[in-house]
Write an enzyme that holds these catalytic residues in place. Sequence first.
Site: not given
Ligand code: RFL
Ligand code: PHB
Length: 395
Positions: A76, A204, A296, A300, A388
Amino acid sequence: VATAARTQVAIIGGGPAGLLLSHILHRNGVDSIVLERQSRAHVLGRIRAGVLEAGTVALLREVGLGARMDREGHPHDGSAIAWEGRPRFFIDTQKFTGKRMMAYGQTAITEDLYAARDTAGGEVIDEADKVQLHALTARRPHVTYTKQGASRRIDCDYVAGCDGFHGVSRASIPASVLKTYEKSYPFGWLGVLSETPPYPDLCYCYHSRGFALASMRTPLLSRYYIQCELDARLEDWPDERFWQEFKARCPPEMAERIVTGPSIEKSIAPLRSFVAEPMQYGTLFLAGDAAHIVPPTGAKGLNLAVSDVFYLSRALIESCRSGKTHYLERYSDMALRRVWASARISWWLTMLLHRFPDETPFEERMRFDQFDYLRASEHAQASLAEQYVGLPFEA
Ligand code: RFL
Ligand code: PHB
């Protein structure tokens, strides 16, 4: 210790950061072992990010992970912002930067990464309990853990802390070494995944009832979020209430086009900004959520995990191949420049698009004016589009 192993890089955490690091290291002849606390099914069951910056898309393609993303992802050219009572506008990343973004879920990326590690015979140890890091400032660190009750040890040259915000890696750095910056926001996001055709644009929405976001995964899978109270409970949000509230927060012509259906996942996440500096302690290097969290709103978090891994993989490959530490010494500073830039845009979009409980009328007017300026000014839009779509990686 019953079993000992040896590897060049012990990677703590099998989320996107840890798996991608392991994958890139392998492609460059550096071996690693990934230790993941949860089961693989648990890791693959998480529904999180969905929007990839242009640089993330390019990097995934470059390291051989582009095939399914290009087949199933949804390219997109930016996202829409709809504001209660005002005309909506589009953050046109294509027009202002010439770059496109991609809607492709973190769940799918994680699946692709596990598949690639399996094909290459990579070692990803799941259900690794009680992971501990040792001798981080010595020349040879080591890691211990238990698996099915038995203690094990891994000797290594470097430890990569990719274990997310609640992991053990950052906690292994003495508090006197670490400086942390934190802001929590007085609300959370309630997210719903639904097997319905998504709204065509990522949109958004600002509304006096609170923020709402329409996003997508595949042509038959949509993702929606609404701002919620910090103490909101899932049982108080049956699907009907969610859809009703979501539609109340978007412009009427958008609400009409939202296809509702039963949710297949629903979760609540608090919003927080957090940065820990430096991202290195001795032979330990932090990457991804282990070092920083962004709200979120700017999409990023995952993208930052990918850019950290870009910098860290380059540094570790250089050191393991040639013994040179030019990039390793600069890892923390380089990664942090991008982290702070993303922390700022994520904070700014969060402040712009949410309802704040104790806001004064003056603060509210400042936000309206900010929006009007953004909508009217090509310069302001170009600036937002550039951020962005994602700032470039440093050479
Ligand atoms: P993760 O994904 O948390 O993975 C870390 C892993 O480490 C494990 N762990 C351990 N393993 C061994 N020993 C321990 N003591 C441990 N403690 C933890 C965990 O089980 C896990 O498997 O971190 P990582 O790899 O740095 O990745 C980061 C991303 O997951 C995170 O930044 C994104 O999901 C954030 N995020 C978004 N990011 C985007 O770029 N675009 C988005 O649209 C976006 N939307 C979001 C999001 C995060 C959200 N939530 C739930 C926080 C939307 C949401 C709702
Ligand atoms: C998502 O699709 O999960 C999403 C998209 C945009 C955002 C955060 C999450 O800013």
